[in-house]
Design a protein around this motif. Structure first.
Motif, PDB file in Angstrom:
ATOM      1  N   ARG A  95       0.886  -1.239   0.173  1.00  0.00           N
ATOM      2  CA  ARG A  95       0.028  -0.023   0.081  1.00  0.00           C
ATOM      3  C   ARG A  95       0.681   1.360   0.048  1.00  0.00           C
ATOM      4  N   PRO A  96       0.326   2.395  -0.401  1.00  0.00           N
ATOM      5  CA  PRO A  96       1.070   3.560  -0.530  1.00  0.00           C
ATOM      6  C   PRO A  96       1.729   4.078   0.734  1.00  0.00           C
ATOM      7  N   VAL A  97       2.761   4.453   0.844  1.00  0.00           N
ATOM      8  CA  VAL A  97       3.472   5.155   2.078  1.00  0.00           C
ATOM      9  C   VAL A  97       3.557   6.680   1.624  1.00  0.00           C
ATOM     10  N   ARG A  98       2.928   7.433   2.352  1.00  0.00           N
ATOM     11  CA  ARG A  98       3.149   8.947   2.095  1.00  0.00           C
ATOM     12  C   ARG A  98       3.553   9.815   3.225  1.00  0.00           C
ATOM     13  N   SER A  99       3.877   9.279   4.177  1.00  0.00           N
ATOM     14  CA  SER A  99       4.419  10.182   5.551  1.00  0.00           C
ATOM     15  C   SER A  99       5.750   9.845   5.891  1.00  0.00           C
ATOM     16  N   TYR A 143       5.806  11.910  -1.023  1.00  0.00           N
ATOM     17  CA  TYR A 143       5.221  12.232   0.232  1.00  0.00           C
ATOM     18  C   TYR A 143       4.204  13.243   0.289  1.00  0.00           C
ATOM     19  N   VAL A 144       3.318  13.221   1.463  1.00  0.00           N
ATOM     20  CA  VAL A 144       2.102  14.498   1.710  1.00  0.00           C
ATOM     21  C   VAL A 144       2.407  14.907   2.796  1.00  0.00           C
ATOM     22  N   ALA A 145       3.166  14.416   3.960  1.00  0.00           N
ATOM     23  CA  ALA A 145       3.343  14.648   5.203  1.00  0.00           C
ATOM     24  C   ALA A 145       4.721  14.629   5.637  1.00  0.00           C
TER      25      ALA A 145
END
Ligand SMILES: [Zn+2]
Length: 255
Positions: A187-191, A212-214
């Motif tokens: 699954r995506p990892v975005r932090s 990344y978003v955070a």
């Protein structure tokens, strides 16, 4: 998205320990969601090891019991990321994000069962180069926790201070840790949580470029949509801490 000039303003302000909020108000204010402040707790270890980063299981259980009794409801990292990006995302009335840095094995052995007992979720930031090492989480443990609703973010590959690294090494830390975690979890990892709270302009720019978003710091305070999404504030908890409400009041204010 973030210019060097904007970053320098933000960074200088953060370091100067004044309000960073005004400088990062890129979003319109006025709506309840935009102004909503979310406490993000930061734990490291749960157990009986020595050191200020370890809280006892009894203490952790008491924190969860108090928070649950006060009506706090945990949210996942994915919900929090959506909250940062989408102004209309629904969150519970008293949202709380519980985070763990460093990926210690006691997160699985001690924290995970207690979180489940209180029907709570948490986000775990993993040093991917240490997965499976003594005292650290294994890949199987991470997958099992993810299957039970826990979420995961990057804490880099090697836990070096990103703010001190040359650009190609920052890139490698960000990209490789993300790739390996996504490969493990499917699954995506975005932090990302910055090791030792260290980041700079290049870190933010490269994190954005890598999807990344955070970005979570170790600066104290609560986080809202007005907080820069790559300069999120947290409330750390240590072995020597007293009452959870005192700590949340004290460290929940911007430094
Ligand atoms: Zn760390």
């Amino acid at each position: 998205m973030l210019t060097r000039r904007q970053f320098l303003k933000l960074f200088a302000t953060t370091v100067a320990v004044t309000s960073a909020l005004e400088l990062v108000m890129q979003m319109p204010t006025g709506s309840g969601a935009a102004n909503r402040e979310i406490p993000i707790l930061l734990y490291h270890r749960v157990g009986h090891t020595r050191g200020h980063l370890t809280v006892s299981p009894e203490r952790f259980a008491a924190d969860l019991a108090e928070l649950a009794a006060a009506g706090y409801r945990t949210i996942t990292l994915e919900q929090f990321e959506a909250f940062l990006q989408d102004r209309n995302v629904e969150l519970p009335d008293k949202p709380l994000l519980i985070t763990f840095d460093d990926g210690y094995r006691d997160n699985y052995e001690q924290a995970f069962p207690l979180l489940q007992r209180y029907n709570m979720q948490a986000a775990f930031f993993i040093i991917t180069g240490m997965i499976g090492q003594p005292e650290r989480l294994s890949g199987a443990q991470i997958r099992e926790m993810a299957g039970a609703g826990m979420s995961f973010g990057s804490h880099t590959v090697s836990h070096r201070s990103l703010g001190d690294l040359p650009v190609p090494e920052i890139q490698q830390e960000l990209a490789l840790s993300k790739f390996d975690l996504e490969d493990l979890l499917g699954r995506p990892v975005r932090s990302i949580a910055y090791p030792k709270g260290s980041y700079n302009y290049d870190t933010i720019k490269l994190a954005e470029e890598n999807g990344y978003v955070a970005g979570f710091t170790t600066l104290h305070g609560k986080s809202s949509k007005k907080t820069h999404p790559f300069a999120l504030r947290r409330i750390p908890l240590f072995s020597f801490d007293g009452d959870i409400w005192t700590i949340m009041a004290k460290r929940g204010r911007a430094e």
